[in-house]
Design a protein around this motif. Structure first.
Motif, PDB file in Angstrom:
ATOM      1  N   ALA A  77       0.984  -1.415  -0.136  1.00 53.52           N
ATOM      2  CA  ALA A  77       0.074  -0.211   0.002  1.00 53.52           C
ATOM      3  C   ALA A  77       0.792   1.334   0.357  1.00 53.52           C
ATOM      4  CB  ALA A  77      -0.828   0.066   0.953  1.00 53.52           C
ATOM      5  N   PRO A  78       0.759   2.177  -1.084  1.00 56.92           N
ATOM      6  CA  PRO A  78       1.582   3.265  -1.109  1.00 56.92           C
ATOM      7  C   PRO A  78       1.560   3.955   0.610  1.00 56.92           C
ATOM      8  CG  PRO A  78       0.108   3.541  -2.823  1.00 56.92           C
ATOM      9  CD  PRO A  78      -0.212   2.642  -2.162  1.00 56.92           C
ATOM     10  N   GLU A  79       0.271   3.987   0.939  1.00 62.36           N
ATOM     11  CA  GLU A  79       0.392   4.575   2.501  1.00 62.36           C
ATOM     12  C   GLU A  79       1.489   4.006   3.479  1.00 62.36           C
ATOM     13  OE1 GLU A  79      -2.256   3.401   0.801  1.00 62.36           O
ATOM     14  OE2 GLU A  79      -3.197   5.449   0.626  1.00 62.36           O
ATOM     15  N   ARG A 105      -2.414   5.562  -6.386  1.00 64.08           N
ATOM     16  CA  ARG A 105      -2.303   6.384  -5.632  1.00 64.08           C
ATOM     17  C   ARG A 105      -0.598   6.006  -5.351  1.00 64.08           C
ATOM     18  NH1 ARG A 105      -5.599   2.828  -2.842  1.00 64.08           N
ATOM     19  NH2 ARG A 105      -4.145   1.869  -1.505  1.00 64.08           N
ATOM     20  N   TYR A 106      -0.063   5.632  -6.130  1.00 63.88           N
ATOM     21  CA  TYR A 106       1.692   5.402  -6.540  1.00 63.88           C
ATOM     22  C   TYR A 106       1.779   7.289  -7.114  1.00 63.88           C
ATOM     23  CZ  TYR A 106       2.101   0.934  -4.498  1.00 63.88           C
ATOM     24  OH  TYR A 106       3.093   0.179  -3.971  1.00 63.88           O
ATOM     25  N   ALA A 107       1.575   7.534  -7.779  1.00 61.59           N
ATOM     26  CA  ALA A 107       1.674   8.090  -8.912  1.00 61.59           C
ATOM     27  C   ALA A 107       0.913   9.326  -8.272  1.00 61.59           C
ATOM     28  CB  ALA A 107       0.570   8.268 -10.144  1.00 61.59           C
ATOM     29  N   ALA A 108       0.398   9.614  -7.227  1.00 58.21           N
ATOM     30  CA  ALA A 108       0.368  11.072  -6.215  1.00 58.21           C
ATOM     31  C   ALA A 108       1.211  10.891  -5.778  1.00 58.21           C
ATOM     32  CB  ALA A 108      -1.028  10.837  -5.703  1.00 58.21           C
ATOM     33  N   ILE A 109       2.055  10.109  -4.916  1.00 66.77           N
ATOM     34  CA  ILE A 109       3.628  10.262  -3.920  1.00 66.77           C
ATOM     35  C   ILE A 109       4.397   9.797  -4.772  1.00 66.77           C
ATOM     36  CG2 ILE A 109       1.735   8.968  -2.130  1.00 66.77           C
ATOM     37  CD1 ILE A 109       3.747   6.668  -2.728  1.00 66.77           C
ATOM     38  N   GLY A 110       4.300  10.366  -6.187  1.00 64.77           N
ATOM     39  CA  GLY A 110       5.648  10.627  -6.745  1.00 64.77           C
ATOM     40  C   GLY A 110       6.247   9.292  -6.520  1.00 64.77           C
ATOM     41  N   GLU A 353      12.539   0.363 -25.122  1.00 67.71           N
ATOM     42  CA  GLU A 353      11.403  -0.606 -25.807  1.00 67.71           C
ATOM     43  C   GLU A 353      10.912  -1.180 -24.432  1.00 67.71           C
ATOM     44  OE1 GLU A 353      12.521  -4.526 -28.241  1.00 67.71           O
ATOM     45  OE2 GLU A 353      14.303  -3.735 -26.862  1.00 67.71           O
ATOM     46  N   ILE A 354      11.901  -1.305 -22.866  1.00 64.05           N
ATOM     47  CA  ILE A 354      11.594  -1.790 -21.711  1.00 64.05           C
ATOM     48  C   ILE A 354      11.209  -0.982 -21.084  1.00 64.05           C
ATOM     49  CG2 ILE A 354      13.458  -3.395 -19.660  1.00 64.05           C
ATOM     50  CD1 ILE A 354      13.840  -5.102 -21.713  1.00 64.05           C
ATOM     51  N   GLY A 355      11.839   0.058 -21.060  1.00 64.29           N
ATOM     52  CA  GLY A 355      11.229   1.296 -20.203  1.00 64.29           C
ATOM     53  C   GLY A 355       9.679   1.330 -20.522  1.00 64.29           C
ATOM     54  N   ASP A 356       9.447   1.866 -21.991  1.00 68.09           N
ATOM     55  CA  ASP A 356       8.005   2.371 -21.914  1.00 68.09           C
ATOM     56  C   ASP A 356       6.813   1.055 -21.851  1.00 68.09           C
ATOM     57  OD1 ASP A 356       9.176   4.526 -22.519  1.00 68.09           O
ATOM     58  OD2 ASP A 356       8.675   4.091 -24.260  1.00 68.09           O
ATOM     59  N   ALA A 357       7.492  -0.493 -21.963  1.00 63.37           N
ATOM     60  CA  ALA A 357       6.503  -1.354 -21.807  1.00 63.37           C
ATOM     61  C   ALA A 357       6.602  -1.617 -20.091  1.00 63.37           C
ATOM     62  CB  ALA A 357       7.370  -2.215 -22.269  1.00 63.37           C
ATOM     63  N   ILE A 358       6.687  -1.446 -19.116  1.00 70.18           N
ATOM     64  CA  ILE A 358       6.661  -1.877 -17.864  1.00 70.18           C
ATOM     65  C   ILE A 358       6.806  -0.384 -16.557  1.00 70.18           C
ATOM     66  CG2 ILE A 358       8.531  -3.953 -18.527  1.00 70.18           C
ATOM     67  CD1 ILE A 358      10.510  -2.367 -16.624  1.00 70.18           C
ATOM     68  N   ARG A 359       6.744   0.300 -17.342  1.00 74.37           N
ATOM     69  CA  ARG A 359       6.717   2.040 -16.492  1.00 74.37           C
ATOM     70  C   ARG A 359       5.333   1.979 -16.914  1.00 74.37           C
ATOM     71  NH1 ARG A 359       9.369   5.129 -18.986  1.00 74.37           N
ATOM     72  NH2 ARG A 359      11.367   4.581 -17.984  1.00 74.37           N
ATOM     73  N   LEU A 360       4.717   1.976 -15.221  1.00 77.30           N
ATOM     74  CA  LEU A 360       2.792   2.728 -15.018  1.00 77.30           C
ATOM     75  C   LEU A 360       3.038   3.988 -14.589  1.00 77.30           C
ATOM     76  CD1 LEU A 360       1.398  -0.945 -13.354  1.00 77.30           C
ATOM     77  CD2 LEU A 360       1.781  -0.527 -15.441  1.00 77.30           C
ATOM     78  N   THR A 361       4.203   4.799 -13.775  1.00 74.05           N
ATOM     79  CA  THR A 361       3.608   6.361 -13.609  1.00 74.05           C
ATOM     80  C   THR A 361       5.208   6.802 -13.866  1.00 74.05           C
ATOM     81  OG1 THR A 361       4.548   5.475 -10.871  1.00 74.05           O
ATOM     82  CG2 THR A 361       1.862   4.833 -11.669  1.00 74.05           C
ATOM     83  N   GLN A 362       4.965   8.137 -13.258  1.00 72.10           N
ATOM     84  CA  GLN A 362       6.355   8.629 -14.041  1.00 72.10           C
ATOM     85  C   GLN A 362       5.601  10.384 -13.619  1.00 72.10           C
ATOM     86  OE1 GLN A 362       8.560   9.168 -17.470  1.00 72.10           O
ATOM     87  NE2 GLN A 362      10.153   8.279 -16.263  1.00 72.10           N
ATOM     88  N   GLY A 363       6.470  11.231 -12.805  1.00 75.15           N
ATOM     89  CA  GLY A 363       6.470  12.676 -12.856  1.00 75.15           C
ATOM     90  C   GLY A 363       4.763  12.628 -11.939  1.00 75.15           C
ATOM     91  N   GLY A 364       4.107  11.917 -11.169  1.00 75.61           N
ATOM     92  CA  GLY A 364       2.997  12.553 -10.645  1.00 75.61           C
ATOM     93  C   GLY A 364       1.947  11.911 -11.476  1.00 75.61           C
ATOM     94  N   ARG A 365       2.297  10.658 -12.469  1.00 73.41           N
ATOM     95  CA  ARG A 365       0.635  11.002 -13.294  1.00 73.41           C
ATOM     96  C   ARG A 365       1.098   9.369 -13.911  1.00 73.41           C
ATOM     97  NH1 ARG A 365       1.213  11.682 -18.600  1.00 73.41           N
ATOM     98  NH2 ARG A 365       3.492  12.322 -19.567  1.00 73.41           N
ATOM     99  N   ILE A 366       0.013   8.530 -14.162  1.00 77.72           N
ATOM    100  CA  ILE A 366      -0.013   7.498 -14.710  1.00 77.72           C
ATOM    101  C   ILE A 366       0.480   7.580 -16.359  1.00 77.72           C
ATOM    102  CG2 ILE A 366      -1.766   5.466 -15.889  1.00 77.72           C
ATOM    103  CD1 ILE A 366      -2.579   5.775 -13.513  1.00 77.72           C
ATOM    104  N   VAL A 367       0.915   6.783 -16.772  1.00 76.23           N
ATOM    105  CA  VAL A 367       2.299   6.675 -18.014  1.00 76.23           C
ATOM    106  C   VAL A 367       2.196   5.727 -19.369  1.00 76.23           C
ATOM    107  CG1 VAL A 367       3.663   8.956 -17.795  1.00 76.23           C
ATOM    108  CG2 VAL A 367       4.460   6.314 -17.269  1.00 76.23           C
ATOM    109  N   HIS A 368       1.494   4.567 -18.683  1.00 75.60           N
ATOM    110  CA  HIS A 368       1.408   3.076 -19.666  1.00 75.60           C
ATOM    111  C   HIS A 368       0.562   3.522 -20.015  1.00 75.60           C
ATOM    112  CE1 HIS A 368       1.928  -0.152 -20.914  1.00 75.60           C
ATOM    113  NE2 HIS A 368       2.664  -0.139 -20.220  1.00 75.60           N
TER     114      HIS A 368
END
Length: 376
Positions: A77-79, A105-110, A353-368
């Motif tokens: 849990a992000p909390e 919530r992960y995006a929200a905590i950065g 190739e790999i980073g974009d495939a597995i990165r869900l959040t970045q910079g405070g937002r969902i990016v996938h």
């Protein structure tokens, strides 16, 4: 560069995301490693073993302080990550579709969440593929669980008192778990058959000494989705498969189902009527039970009996082999990080190739991209 390894908090989770072996390797790369006290207990790894490998041992707050990378098996849990600095990577299994709110919530905590189960199935990423390493163990354990619940022997036995027939085992779904289930059942002396929607698996089944059971003469059915996974089948194929399975399953002592479709509920392979057609004392192991189940009547976390047939629905099967599962999972994570380690920068740098495939959040937002369509 500090790498933190957390104690798992999910119910029934006994694995750990690092091992003394990988701690030493991270240290050799120049990283600091901190392990939360008790993280390895469920996998038979004492705190002292991590300390001897060069890790600092502490409570969660101490471990997370200034951490650049957090290694987990299942995302917490992000909390529970109080003090985590913005931009830190959290690497583990995230269940992106099932835990959408948690990812927000992960995006929200950065935090930058990297979902290892979305590792692309390409040649250079094979050693990083946690799904394959864990599924291999799950297929093996499924057969052992079936043998435990089955009140008869697996191999044919010839005695002075008569002959004991070999158990008949039917494996449905011939991915990594299914192939290992076939191999394990064969090693135990069972008579094994298997089926899959992908015709390409026929040769793999034969190579393990099992009998392929396939739907024939249904035009336009390939069954191969992206990344080597099965795709959703047509209604014609489903009807033909149901008829084939119904005639075959009634003769089986043990059935192991492994079929999953990424991003969707597990396909229903066995109906209650088909369960009823099996002999009393037969056993079904549903490895897809946590995603809705392949078997009608399967219950996650329980062994239920219907029509005299036991339906085994253990949760988190790899965790039932926690020591080996942890060792393999830890190597997958190390192989991933070390492959992108920039010696001059002193930290990993992912490619697209790999980073974009597995990165869900970045910079405070969902990016996938696979999650963006649902972002409000």
């Amino acid at each position: 560069m500090k790498i933190a390894v957390l104690r798992e908090t999910a119910a029934g989770e006994r694995r750990v995301a690092a091992s003394p072996e990988t701690v030493k390797k991270y240290k050799a790369l120049g990283a600091q490693v901190a392990v939360e006290a008790g993280a390895g207990v469920g996998a038979a790894v004492a705190d002292q073993a991590f300390a001897d490998a060069g890790a600092a041992i502490g409570d969660r707050g101490e471990v997370l302080a200034d951490a650049d990378i957090v290694l987990v098996v299942q995302t917490p849990a992000p909390e529970s990550l109080s003090g985590l600095k913005p931009g830190a990577w959290i690497i583990g299994q995230a269940n992106p579709f099932g835990e959408r709110a948690r990812i927000e919530r992960y995006a929200a905590i950065g935090a930058e969440m990297l979902a290892m189960e979305w590792m692309p199935r390409i040649t250079r990423a094979q050693s990083m593929d946690v799904l394959s390493s864990q599924s291999n163990l799950a297929g093996y354990k499924a057969v052992l669980d079936a043998a435990h619940e089955y009140d008869r022997a697996f191999p044919m036995m010839m005695t002075a008192a008569g002959t004991v027939s070999a158990a008949r085992v039917f494996v449905m779904g011939v991915g990594v778990a299914g192939l290992q289930a076939i191999a394990t059942a064969r090693r135990l002396g069972a008579q094994v058959s298997a089926t899959d929607v992908r015709p390409a698996t026929r040769e793999q089944i034969l190579s393990l000494g099992a009998k392929p059971v396939f739907v024939e003469n249904v035009a336009g059915i390939e069954g191969e989705g992206s990344g080597g996974y099965a795709s959703e089948m047509s209604d014609d194929y489903k009807a033909a498969q149901a008829a084939l399975v119904s005639s075959h399953i009634a003769k089986q002592d043990i059935v192991i189902t492994t079929a999953l479709i990424p991003g969707r509920p597990a396909p229903r392979l066995i109906s209650d009527a088909q369960v009823a057609s099996m002999k009393p004392g037969s056993v079904i192991v549903d490895l897809a039970v946590e995603q809705g189940g392949n078997v009608e009547g399967a219950v996650a976390g329980e062994i239920v009996e219907r029509h005299g047939v036991k339906i085994v629905g253990h949760r988190n099967v790899p965790s039932r082999l926690a020591a080996d599962a942890s060792a393999l999972f830890a190597r997958n994570l190390f192989n991933f990080l070390s492959a992108f380690w920039d010696k001059e920068a002193g930290h990993p740098v992912l490619d697209a190739e790999i980073g974009d495939a597995i990165r869900l959040t970045q910079g405070g937002r969902i990016v996938h991209p696979r999650l963006l369509t649902d972002v409000v």
